[in-house]
Design an enzyme around this catalytic site. Structure first.
Site, PDB file in Angstrom:
ATOM      1  N   ASP A 213     -15.622 -19.683   8.757  1.00 51.76           N
ATOM      2  CA  ASP A 213     -16.805 -18.799   8.396  1.00 51.76           C
ATOM      3  C   ASP A 213     -16.652 -18.310   6.917  1.00 51.76           C
ATOM      4  OD1 ASP A 213     -19.425 -17.752  10.342  1.00 51.76           O
ATOM      5  OD2 ASP A 213     -18.233 -15.893   9.295  1.00 51.76           O
ATOM      6  N   ILE A 214     -17.588 -17.583   6.405  1.00 55.00           N
ATOM      7  CA  ILE A 214     -18.112 -16.694   5.379  1.00 55.00           C
ATOM      8  C   ILE A 214     -17.915 -15.863   5.537  1.00 55.00           C
ATOM      9  CG2 ILE A 214     -18.759 -15.988   2.957  1.00 55.00           C
ATOM     10  CD1 ILE A 214     -20.504 -19.062   3.034  1.00 55.00           C
ATOM     11  N   ASN A 221     -25.559 -10.977   2.560  1.00 58.54           N
ATOM     12  CA  ASN A 221     -26.997 -11.785   1.950  1.00 58.54           C
ATOM     13  C   ASN A 221     -27.715  -9.788   1.906  1.00 58.54           C
ATOM     14  OD1 ASN A 221     -27.917 -13.685   2.099  1.00 58.54           O
ATOM     15  ND2 ASN A 221     -27.742 -14.180   4.364  1.00 58.54           N
ATOM     16  N   HIS A 226     -31.353 -12.712  -0.364  1.00 51.80           N
ATOM     17  CA  HIS A 226     -31.013 -15.112   0.239  1.00 51.80           C
ATOM     18  C   HIS A 226     -31.013 -15.306  -0.715  1.00 51.80           C
ATOM     19  CE1 HIS A 226     -31.687 -13.368   4.300  1.00 51.80           C
ATOM     20  NE2 HIS A 226     -31.999 -12.156   4.150  1.00 51.80           N
ATOM     21  N   ASP A 230     -28.524 -17.903  -0.223  1.00 54.69           N
ATOM     22  CA  ASP A 230     -28.757 -19.658  -0.604  1.00 54.69           C
ATOM     23  C   ASP A 230     -27.530 -20.463  -1.572  1.00 54.69           C
ATOM     24  OD1 ASP A 230     -30.077 -19.412   1.210  1.00 54.69           O
ATOM     25  OD2 ASP A 230     -31.686 -19.725  -0.116  1.00 54.69           O
ATOM     26  N   GLU A 257     -24.135 -19.056   8.376  1.00 53.72           N
ATOM     27  CA  GLU A 257     -22.456 -19.266   7.602  1.00 53.72           C
ATOM     28  C   GLU A 257     -21.419 -20.226   7.545  1.00 53.72           C
ATOM     29  OE1 GLU A 257     -22.210 -15.646   9.933  1.00 53.72           O
ATOM     30  OE2 GLU A 257     -23.720 -16.888   8.992  1.00 53.72           O
ATOM     31  N   ARG A 283     -11.653 -18.635  -2.733  1.00 53.17           N
ATOM     32  CA  ARG A 283     -11.168 -17.185  -3.026  1.00 53.17           C
ATOM     33  C   ARG A 283     -11.687 -17.559  -4.910  1.00 53.17           C
ATOM     34  NH1 ARG A 283      -7.285 -16.750   0.154  1.00 53.17           N
ATOM     35  NH2 ARG A 283      -5.438 -17.721  -1.271  1.00 53.17           N
TER      36      ARG A 283
END
Length: 344
Positions: A213-214, A221, A226, A230, A257, A283
């Site tokens: 998960d980001i 966002n 957005h 994206d 995400e 990273r």
């Protein structure tokens, strides 16, 4: 749609495989077909026809009914079975995890035309030819104008089948791809996980799943917009795809995400190693994220689960374990990897 089929179909002249024990007939067939602009390979019996078929992959077969070693009826039946097997195998390799019924494969395999050439004109022989899988037949002595027209018609039909197959496969692939990131979508994830679960049960091999998960993506966002969001998703997907080392590993967008990586025949140690490489790769993108509380750049929280599947369990148990590991990684401060091992 037309652009898809053009990339999938060869521009070479059609290749015709001729099988006849009469050398004179073979030479005449070769001469007539080459005058029509076709490439020709000829053999003298049914056994040679079968062997050559798998090597040259012809567009059409001209098959004599009465031959030594193996007659045309037997050869035709075995050619139909062989082409079905080869086609089914190619589908499995190009789209692993998907299932195709025998009726679907049979219809698609009908695109390989076999034209029987026979001196037998009785209705029983004609019935045998079609029952064996022949697309059409002509009788001896050969009426060359009729033969040319029937060959032309069968090749046109085969070309249409190939174009339809190319479009169908392209649509199938599009149906399995996430439109934004280009990796597999949730539908493909579910299909592949179910298929690999069954395979791992049968082979008693380990199966690993990575969920990532980001971190603080909603805040990303909100701050950067957005369009930037994206772009971030696409870049992260590229890193994950590049880092997944084995051809059988599947990277999918699991939702929002969140991404998933299915890793067949992979032990926990290896799965964690790959997860760490994915985390490091993200990273190294150095995508600025000033709203994050763990870094000034985009980071990943990752949950890894590994099990040796059993018949009495289901893929859901692996997903739940990876999801719990991911939740724990986020609860303990994010930007970290947590492993859960099940019955192994």
């Amino acid at each position: 749609m037309s652009g898809i089929s053009q990339f999938s179909i060869s521009n070479d002249p059609p290749l015709i495989l001729v099988a006849d024990d009469d050398k004179t007939i073979r030479m005449l067939l070769r001469e007539v077909m080459e005058k029509e602009g076709y490439r020709v390979v000829d053999v003298s019996n049914g056994k040679q026809c079968l062997d050559t078929f798998t090597t040259v992959k012809p567009d059409l077969i001209l098959l004599d009914a009465v031959m030594p070693v193996m007659d045309g009826f037997t050869c035709c039946k075995q050619l139909t079975q062989l082409s079905r097997t080869l086609f089914a195998s190619s589908l499995v390799h190009s789209m692993p995890g998907l299932s195709f019924g025998n009726s679907t494969i049979s219809r698609l395999c009908d695109r390989i035309p076999i034209l029987m050439i026979t001196g037998l004109e009785d209705s029983e022989s004609v019935d045998r030819a079609f029952e064996a899988g022949a697309s059409d037949y002509v009788t001896k002595p050969i009426h060359w104008a009729v033969l040319r027209q029937r060959v032309k018609r069968l090749l046109q039909q085969a070309q249409l089948y190939k174009q339809l197959e190319a479009v169908t496969q392209a649509l199938q692939e599009l149906a399995n791809v996430d439109g934004l990131t280009g990796v597999a979508n949730r539908r493909r994830f579910d299909q592949y996980l179910n298929a690999q679960w069954l395979n791992s049960v049968e082979e008693q091999l380990p199966l690993s799943l990575i969920l990532c998960d980001i971190d603080y993506f909603k805040l990303y966002n909100d701050k950067y917009g957005h369009i930037a969001g994206d772009s971030c998703l696409r870049k992260v997907a590229t890193v994950l795809s590049r880092t997944a080392e084995k051809n059988q590993d599947l990277v999918a967008r699991y939702g929002g995400e969140e991404f998933a990586v299915i890793m067949p025949n992979t032990h926990a140690t290896r799965a964690v190693h790959v997860a760490a490489a994915m985390q490091a790769g993200v990273r190294e993108l150095e995508l600025e994220h000033m709203e994050s509380t763990v870094s000034h750049f985009i980071t990943l929280s990752i949950g890894v689960a590994t099990t040796v599947p059993k018949f009495e369990s289901s893929p859901t148990t692996l997903i739940m374990a990876a999801d719990k590991a991911l939740y724990q990684a986020k609860a303990e401060g994010r930007n970290r990897i947590i492993l859960k091992q099940l019955n192994c």
